[in-house]
Motif scaffolding. Structure first.
Motif, PDB file in Angstrom:
ATOM      1  N   MET A  37       0.852  -1.175   0.000  1.00 39.88           N
ATOM      2  CA  MET A  37       0.000   0.000   0.000  1.00 39.88           C
ATOM      3  C   MET A  37       0.898   1.238   0.000  1.00 39.88           C
ATOM      4  N   ASN A  38       0.474   2.242  -0.751  1.00 41.08           N
ATOM      5  CA  ASN A  38       1.234   3.480  -0.814  1.00 41.08           C
ATOM      6  C   ASN A  38       0.319   4.639  -0.472  1.00 41.08           C
ATOM      7  N   SER A  39       0.372   5.083   0.774  1.00 36.61           N
ATOM      8  CA  SER A  39      -0.519   6.157   1.205  1.00 36.61           C
ATOM      9  C   SER A  39      -0.021   7.521   0.747  1.00 36.61           C
ATOM     10  N   GLN A  40       1.160   7.564   0.131  1.00 35.00           N
ATOM     11  CA  GLN A  40       1.700   8.831  -0.356  1.00 35.00           C
ATOM     12  C   GLN A  40       1.092   9.252  -1.695  1.00 35.00           C
ATOM     13  N   ILE A  41       0.369   8.376  -2.342  1.00 37.61           N
ATOM     14  CA  ILE A  41      -0.213   8.665  -3.647  1.00 37.61           C
ATOM     15  C   ILE A  41      -1.560   9.356  -3.470  1.00 37.61           C
ATOM     16  N   ASN A  42      -1.763  10.417  -4.249  1.00 37.79           N
ATOM     17  CA  ASN A  42      -3.049  11.112  -4.271  1.00 37.79           C
ATOM     18  C   ASN A  42      -3.751  10.757  -5.572  1.00 37.79           C
ATOM     19  N   LEU A  43      -4.979  10.306  -5.483  1.00 31.88           N
ATOM     20  CA  LEU A  43      -5.761   9.958  -6.666  1.00 31.88           C
ATOM     21  C   LEU A  43      -6.766  11.057  -6.955  1.00 31.88           C
ATOM     22  N   TYR A  44      -6.866  11.405  -8.238  1.00 32.45           N
ATOM     23  CA  TYR A  44      -7.810  12.416  -8.701  1.00 32.45           C
ATOM     24  C   TYR A  44      -8.699  11.798  -9.772  1.00 32.45           C
ATOM     25  N   ARG A  45      -9.928  12.274  -9.853  1.00 32.44           N
ATOM     26  CA  ARG A  45     -10.836  11.906 -10.944  1.00 32.44           C
ATOM     27  C   ARG A  45     -11.071  13.152 -11.781  1.00 32.44           C
ATOM     28  N   ARG A  46     -10.821  13.032 -13.079  1.00 28.32           N
ATOM     29  CA  ARG A  46     -11.052  14.138 -14.024  1.00 28.32           C
ATOM     30  C   ARG A  46     -12.232  13.760 -14.896  1.00 28.32           C
ATOM     31  N   ARG A  47     -13.245  14.613 -14.920  1.00 26.12           N
ATOM     32  CA  ARG A  47     -14.414  14.403 -15.776  1.00 26.12           C
ATOM     33  C   ARG A  47     -14.542  15.566 -16.742  1.00 26.12           C
ATOM     34  N   PHE A  48     -15.181  15.291 -17.860  1.00 22.85           N
ATOM     35  CA  PHE A  48     -15.449  16.324 -18.857  1.00 22.85           C
ATOM     36  C   PHE A  48     -16.855  16.878 -18.716  1.00 22.85           C
ATOM     37  N   ILE A  49     -17.791  16.044 -18.238  1.00 21.28           N
ATOM     38  CA  ILE A  49     -19.179  16.458 -18.055  1.00 21.28           C
ATOM     39  C   ILE A  49     -19.619  16.015 -16.663  1.00 21.28           C
ATOM     40  N   PRO A  50     -19.757  16.867 -15.684  1.00 22.06           N
ATOM     41  CA  PRO A  50     -19.339  18.266 -15.733  1.00 22.06           C
ATOM     42  C   PRO A  50     -17.816  18.348 -15.691  1.00 22.06           C
ATOM     43  N   GLU A  51     -17.279  19.431 -16.177  1.00 20.19           N
ATOM     44  CA  GLU A  51     -15.832  19.602 -16.196  1.00 20.19           C
ATOM     45  C   GLU A  51     -15.337  19.807 -14.770  1.00 20.19           C
ATOM     46  N   GLU A  52     -14.556  18.837 -14.289  1.00 18.76           N
ATOM     47  CA  GLU A  52     -14.031  18.929 -12.932  1.00 18.76           C
ATOM     48  C   GLU A  52     -12.891  17.946 -12.742  1.00 18.76           C
ATOM     49  N   THR A  53     -12.001  18.307 -11.845  1.00 15.28           N
ATOM     50  CA  THR A  53     -10.970  17.406 -11.351  1.00 15.28           C
ATOM     51  C   THR A  53     -11.096  17.411  -9.841  1.00 15.28           C
ATOM     52  N   VAL A  54     -11.308  16.222  -9.274  1.00 16.10           N
ATOM     53  CA  VAL A  54     -11.594  16.102  -7.846  1.00 16.10           C
ATOM     54  C   VAL A  54     -10.568  15.183  -7.199  1.00 16.10           C
ATOM     55  N   LEU A  55      -9.982  15.628  -6.099  1.00 23.44           N
ATOM     56  CA  LEU A  55      -9.128  14.777  -5.288  1.00 23.44           C
ATOM     57  C   LEU A  55     -10.017  13.767  -4.570  1.00 23.44           C
ATOM     58  N   LEU A  56      -9.719  12.504  -4.727  1.00 19.07           N
ATOM     59  CA  LEU A  56     -10.504  11.450  -4.084  1.00 19.07           C
ATOM     60  C   LEU A  56      -9.961  11.228  -2.674  1.00 19.07           C
ATOM     61  N   LYS A  57     -10.073  12.260  -1.865  1.00 18.36           N
ATOM     62  CA  LYS A  57      -9.445  12.291  -0.542  1.00 18.36           C
ATOM     63  C   LYS A  57     -10.032  11.278   0.430  1.00 18.36           C
ATOM     64  N   ASP A  58     -11.254  10.856   0.202  1.00 20.29           N
ATOM     65  CA  ASP A  58     -11.878   9.898   1.109  1.00 20.29           C
ATOM     66  C   ASP A  58     -11.719   8.454   0.656  1.00 20.29           C
ATOM     67  N   ASP A  59     -11.178   8.237  -0.545  1.00 21.01           N
ATOM     68  CA  ASP A  59     -10.915   6.872  -1.001  1.00 21.01           C
ATOM     69  C   ASP A  59      -9.719   6.328  -0.224  1.00 21.01           C
ATOM     70  N   THR A  60      -9.769   5.060   0.120  1.00 20.27           N
ATOM     71  CA  THR A  60      -8.672   4.410   0.828  1.00 20.27           C
ATOM     72  C   THR A  60      -7.931   3.515  -0.148  1.00 20.27           C
ATOM     73  N   ILE A  61      -6.642   3.748  -0.294  1.00 16.55           N
ATOM     74  CA  ILE A  61      -5.825   2.899  -1.161  1.00 16.55           C
ATOM     75  C   ILE A  61      -5.500   1.630  -0.385  1.00 16.55           C
ATOM     76  N   LEU A  62      -5.970   0.496  -0.905  1.00 19.71           N
ATOM     77  CA  LEU A  62      -5.764  -0.788  -0.252  1.00 19.71           C
ATOM     78  C   LEU A  62      -4.540  -1.507  -0.801  1.00 19.71           C
TER      79      LEU A  62
END
Length: 165
Positions: free
Chosen positions: A1-26
């Motif tokens: 597990m690497n807790s140092q990695i930040n995951l983001y989701r980028r969407r086009f509709i609606p246009e946004e990039t969101v940090l998935l801060k509440d997701d847990t990397i297993l």
């Protein structure tokens, strides 16, 4: 597990990039990232799930569950991985709009074809991006229709049983 990695989701509709801060990397390696998550906004039909980002294949397979942990469906996002601007530890998973849903009974639904066409028409995505998304979707559907979808869900199911991938 690497807790140092930040995951983001980028969407086009609606246009946004969101940090998935509440997701847990297993689990994390060069081929797959496994996360657990809860819905961003409360919903009656689903509560959360576990996802496997198949980094080289271009899709994310999610075991979507209800509040009791029962399988609702498998949701397959077609995506690309990009490095995160300004975040050396970040990975952006770009939603290429096309999705495939596999129901517990094995039925399959391809989603958002019209939305992808509209995004291309409106210049939100390029023709190359849409062609790439279609190619990935075709590979995924080939695996599903040939009876090999379990090869993609196995990692999640194994993690649930053994807490590793």
């Amino acid at each position: 597990m690497n807790s140092q990695i930040n995951l983001y989701r980028r969407r086009f509709i609606p246009e946004e990039t969101v940090l998935l801060k509440d997701d847990t990397i297993l689990f994390f390696d060069d081929s797959v990232i496994i996360t657990s998550w809860k819905t961003l906004k409360p919903r009656k039909d689903i509560a959360g799930g576990i996802s496997a980002y198949y980094r080289k294949e271009g899709f994310k397979i999610s075991r979507v569950t209800d509040a009791e942990g029962n399988l609702v469906h498998w949701y397959c996002d077609i995506m690309e991985e990009w490095p995160a601007d300004g975040d050396s530890n970040g990975l952006v998973f770009v939603d290429l709009l096309l999705d495939v849903v596999v129901m517990p009974d094995g039925s399959v639904k391809v989603m958002d074809l019209g939305e992808a066409a509209d995004a291309l028409k409106e210049g939100l995505i390029t023709q190359d991006m849409l062609l790439h998304a279609m190619s990935i979707t075709d590979r995924l559907l080939s695996l599903i229709y040939s009876g090999h979808f379990s090869s993609l869900t196995k990692c999640i199911e194994t993690y649930i049983k053994q807490q590793n991938c």
